[in-house]
Structure formats: structure tokens, C-alpha cells
Scaffold this motif. Sequence first.
Motif, PDB file in Angstrom:
ATOM      1  N   THR A  33     -62.723 -29.457  12.432  1.00 25.14           N
ATOM      2  CA  THR A  33     -62.242 -28.944  13.527  1.00 25.14           C
ATOM      3  C   THR A  33     -61.904 -27.339  13.058  1.00 25.14           C
ATOM      4  O   THR A  33     -61.247 -27.013  11.982  1.00 25.14           O
ATOM      5  N   GLU A  68     -66.117 -30.804  21.160  1.00 28.15           N
ATOM      6  CA  GLU A  68     -64.558 -31.410  21.512  1.00 28.15           C
ATOM      7  C   GLU A  68     -63.914 -29.986  21.508  1.00 28.15           C
ATOM      8  O   GLU A  68     -64.022 -29.123  20.507  1.00 28.15           O
ATOM      9  N   PHE A  70     -59.917 -28.548  22.171  1.00 25.82           N
ATOM     10  CA  PHE A  70     -58.400 -29.078  22.276  1.00 25.82           C
ATOM     11  C   PHE A  70     -57.429 -27.901  22.458  1.00 25.82           C
ATOM     12  O   PHE A  70     -57.633 -26.847  21.773  1.00 25.82           O
ATOM     13  N   GLN A  72     -53.666 -26.852  21.424  1.00 25.72           N
ATOM     14  CA  GLN A  72     -52.587 -27.388  20.354  1.00 25.72           C
ATOM     15  C   GLN A  72     -51.504 -26.322  20.337  1.00 25.72           C
ATOM     16  O   GLN A  72     -51.593 -25.035  20.665  1.00 25.72           O
ATOM     17  N   LYS A  82     -50.753 -31.692  22.489  1.00 26.54           N
ATOM     18  CA  LYS A  82     -52.169 -31.443  22.205  1.00 26.54           C
ATOM     19  C   LYS A  82     -52.691 -32.069  23.307  1.00 26.54           C
ATOM     20  O   LYS A  82     -52.386 -33.180  24.003  1.00 26.54           O
ATOM     21  N   GLU A  84     -56.479 -32.329  25.374  1.00 23.67           N
ATOM     22  CA  GLU A  84     -58.274 -32.393  25.315  1.00 23.67           C
ATOM     23  C   GLU A  84     -58.713 -31.741  26.341  1.00 23.67           C
ATOM     24  O   GLU A  84     -58.439 -32.109  27.566  1.00 23.67           O
TER      25      GLU A  84
END
Length: 258
Positions: A33, A68, A70, A72, A82, A84
Motif C-alpha cells: 500500500t 485498491e 482508500f 484514511q 477508513k 474504500e
Amino acid sequence: MKKELLFAFAAFFMMSLSTITGVFAGEDRKGDTITIVKDEADLSGDGKKDSISIEGTRYEEDSDFLREVFLQIKASNGERFKVELEPGYDPQLQFIDVNGDGVKEIYISVATGGSGGLSNFYLYTLKDFNLKDLTVPDPVMMTTQFLDNYKASISIQETGETYTFDLKSRAEDYEKSGLYNHGKLNEPTELMVDSYSSLKPITLKDGSTGLKGIQRVSGSYHADSIAFVESIWKYNDGKWTLDKVKVVDIESSKKKKK
């Protein structure tokens, strides 16, 4: 001799194990990530800054596409959040106040990477440490159709206004594609209407912050652009209202530039 064979086998085993470990390490690096955007702002209204970042995982190590994505948040009170988001490219982060409560919201855009140059947009508030999705306005609803004699029309449902476009300059292409036969439409055909290619914060006449959206309307194929629909949105009483809509005829715009 047996000892030599044993040492040779052990050395081969260690080399093989090292190679396998290296392969898996490479796969792990692809799945790491990474932080794309990071910033700080007071989003809760307590006068202290919260930490906000957009993180993602690349599809491949050298790819710009994020499989992916996200949001945060590390709030000033220690809480963590968090969210998505949809996969895509080049996430952008802004802080704006669309509901006029004096506390800025989180505004995010993520490009889809499709041929239409579209993006997904997100709007969240963290006031009083309560994360809430305010959403963005839905694209302008419209009814579209080709007409006989190489024409097309767009009717905006919210305003009831209809716009007609003269497409005679494209007659040859439309005849070759089978859309028309000597100017007669072969069958009822709608135009192609995109979602937002752009949805940007703007300052409205009353000084508040709103959003300006742009949608492309195309003809028989995506690059056959006919018009852009520009919409101005204002957030009132917990919902978006259409303040203004403008339809820009691409053909007419080209003529004006000449």
C-alpha cells in the motif's frame, strides 16, 4: 565423496530457496500500500488538525492504475476512519465547505482511465467526529435522440428545455455507418450521454461553494462529440439542487473559433 555430494545438494537447496523467496518478495512489493496524497485540516470543527491521506495498491509495480483506493483519516481525538473508494488513477484531494456549516468537507476525485475521461467523485464530512457521506449531485438527466435530416435533440428533464443540433457536416459518415439512408433515420437511436468528466468546486454568486459539472454528449460513437452539458449545483437543506444548466453546441463553438 558423499560429503561433497551433501554439500553440493545443500548449496543447491539454499540457492533455490533464495530464488523462491525473492519471487515472493517481488509479489509482496507489488501489493504494498502506498500513500498517494496526504494533508492536514480541521475537519471535525474542534480547532485541531486531522490527518487525511489517500492510499492505494498498484495493479502492477510499474503501473499507474490503482486496483485498491482508500481514504484514511486519523482524527485529532485519536479515532481512525477508513473508506474504500473505486479503483482508478491519480486521486485528488481538496477541502471545501459546501453545506455552509463553517467546517470543511473532504472532496475527492479518482479518474477511471476510460476513453471518456471520466472520474468518480466523493464528498465526506467529519464534523463532530461523525464521518458522513454527503454524496455528489447525480448527473443531469436528459432525453436524447437523432432526428431525420441529420439532426439531433437533447431535452433536459430538470428544466424542460430542448436543444436541437444540425449535424449535416457529418452526413457522409452517418450514411456510411448505416445510421441514415438519404437523410432518413433508419431506426430510433439515442445519443451517448456520459457521466461527469469534470465536477469542480466553484464560488457561487452568493459567496457559497458549489459544484460545476461537465458531461459530454456524443453521437454514433464516443469520439463523435455533439455537445457539452454544463451544470451548476448548490447544496441546500441536505440535498443538491440544480442552480443552472448550459448546453454548449460543439459544432457552433468550432464555427465561432474560425
